[in-house]
Write a protein that holds these residues in place. Structure first.
Motif, PDB file in Angstrom:
ATOM      1  N   UNK A 164       0.213  56.990  21.607  1.00 30.23           N
ATOM      2  CA  UNK A 164       1.448  57.585  21.898  1.00 30.23           C
ATOM      3  C   UNK A 164       2.685  56.815  21.361  1.00 30.23           C
ATOM      4  N   UNK A 165       2.346  55.678  20.701  1.00 27.16           N
ATOM      5  CA  UNK A 165       3.369  54.748  20.221  1.00 27.16           C
ATOM      6  C   UNK A 165       3.995  55.397  18.876  1.00 27.16           C
ATOM      7  N   UNK A 189       1.177  64.964  13.468  1.00 24.20           N
ATOM      8  CA  UNK A 189       2.325  64.071  14.294  1.00 24.20           C
ATOM      9  C   UNK A 189       3.530  64.942  14.535  1.00 24.20           C
ATOM     10  N   UNK A 190       4.031  65.136  15.571  1.00 21.18           N
ATOM     11  CA  UNK A 190       5.344  65.740  15.993  1.00 21.18           C
ATOM     12  C   UNK A 190       6.405  64.652  15.298  1.00 21.18           C
ATOM     13  N   UNK A 191       7.172  65.480  14.421  1.00 22.11           N
ATOM     14  CA  UNK A 191       8.206  64.754  13.746  1.00 22.11           C
ATOM     15  C   UNK A 191       8.985  64.028  14.587  1.00 22.11           C
ATOM     16  N   UNK A 192       9.251  64.394  15.904  1.00 23.60           N
ATOM     17  CA  UNK A 192      10.191  63.533  16.401  1.00 23.60           C
ATOM     18  C   UNK A 192       9.657  62.317  17.220  1.00 23.60           C
ATOM     19  N   UNK A 193       8.405  61.763  16.529  1.00 29.61           N
ATOM     20  CA  UNK A 193       7.919  60.726  16.670  1.00 29.61           C
ATOM     21  C   UNK A 193       7.927  59.801  15.548  1.00 29.61           C
ATOM     22  N   UNK A 296      15.323  56.752  23.569  1.00 32.81           N
ATOM     23  CA  UNK A 296      14.541  57.980  23.526  1.00 32.81           C
ATOM     24  C   UNK A 296      13.553  57.834  22.485  1.00 32.81           C
ATOM     25  N   UNK A 297      13.595  57.396  21.450  1.00 37.18           N
ATOM     26  CA  UNK A 297      12.497  57.550  20.402  1.00 37.18           C
ATOM     27  C   UNK A 297      11.451  56.266  20.893  1.00 37.18           C
ATOM     28  N   UNK A 298      11.880  55.032  21.271  1.00 40.83           N
ATOM     29  CA  UNK A 298      10.685  54.009  21.146  1.00 40.83           C
ATOM     30  C   UNK A 298      10.085  54.038  22.459  1.00 40.83           C
TER      31      UNK A 298
END
Length: 307
Positions: A164-165, A189-193, A296-298
């Motif tokens: 999940x990192x 991979x979800x682009x939002x990650x 949000x991102x990290x």
């Protein structure tokens, strides 16, 4: 519950504070690189503690420390800095870029490489208790992604899916951002990650919009460096991106040289960097890029599974 994984443990996203998304406290690249450039080694714990204390003094809350194993990551040093400061330190797994890869990349399978990254996130880095909270991928050319880098990209994607990192990247001279983004999407991979780094080295608005349209985050992380495009130009591009609804932007300085850090004899340091960026951005944009977006991102929901 999502959390942000620092070297001292997991914290709630709201506790992260003002964040620089791509920095370096310790670096020690391969010998051949050091012989070509004598401004590449950061190895003084006391100096790193001083830099972070200055950052704290101006309201800094967190540094995302992007030095990987192949570029001289120092887990013990990061722990010492974190224990001496209120600033949160997030360390990186993954590899920097192809020219720095260890020889093992050529002989190991994707799964073997991925397991190393998973161990960094779930168990600890280099035999310490410090765990990584982000996984790095990088490219070293401006025209194509090398075959060994494609192999590592697969490993990074697998490690992300297992843990999940989030993923943060190095783009040489700001190029190949779209290729990196699409490559991760093809790997599930979800682009939002994914945070694509160093895009402000290549301030072509059509290119930036193209990268943004993939759904990834945009790293404007080379502020305060006279040899690159001006900070005023960065501001104008960020404002234009925000006006079109592309607000997934984070900022930093990538101050990975002694000449960039006052406690090593350079300038501007993390505190000076923070001050100069704040002076140029509107309050609303500054809150978004420094606070809202990083937390949000990290943040992720650790799965702790094996690769």
């Amino acid at each position: 519950m999502t959390a942000i994984r620092t070297v001292l443990g997991d914290i709630a996203p709201d506790d992260l504070g003002v964040t620089l998304c791509h920095e370096h406290l310790f670096t020690n690249p391969p010998r051949w690189a050091r012989e070509q450039d004598n401004d590449m080694v950061l190895d003084k714990v006391d100096a790193a503690i001083g830099e972070v204390a200055d950052f704290d003094g101006l309201g800094g809350g967190a540094l995302i420390e992007m030095t990987t194993e192949d570029y001289g990551r120092n887990a013990a040093g990061l722990l010492a800095v974190a224990e001496a400061s209120r600033v949160h330190i997030v360390s990186a797994s993954g590899y920097q870029k192809g020219i720095y890869y260890p020889d093992t990349v050529a002989i190991e399978s994707v799964d073997e490489i991925s397991r190393r990254f998973v161990t960094d996130v779930t168990v600890g880095i280099d035999g310490t208790s410090a765990r990584a909270g982000v996984i790095k991928f990088g490219t070293c050319r401006t025209d194509e992604i090398r075959e060994d880098e494609r192999k590592v990209q697969q490993a990074v994607a697998r490690a992300h899916l297992a843990t999940g990192a989030p993923i943060s990247t190095h783009c040489q001279a700001g190029t190949l951002g779209t290729l990196q983004a699409n490559g991760f999407a093809d790997l599930g991979v979800d682009p939002a990650r994914v945070l694509i780094g160093h895009l402000d080295r290549n301030l072509d608005y059509g290119y930036l919009r193209e990268v943004a349209q993939t759904g990834v985050w945009l790293g404007f992380d080379h502020w305060t460096k006279p040899k690159y495009p001006s900070d005023e130009l960065r501001v104008s591009y960020i404002e234009q991106l925000f006006s079109e609804g592309y607000t997934q932007v984070m900022v930093s300085g990538d101050l990975g040289r002694p000449s960039y850090q006052p406690h090593h004899g350079g300038t501007p340091g993390f505190a000076g960097l923070l001050k100069q960026i704040r002076e140029r951005l509107t309050a609303e944009i500054a809150e978004t890029v420094f606070l809202t977006n990083p937390r949000e991102f990290f943040a992720f929901n650790p799965t702790e599974t094996a690769a």
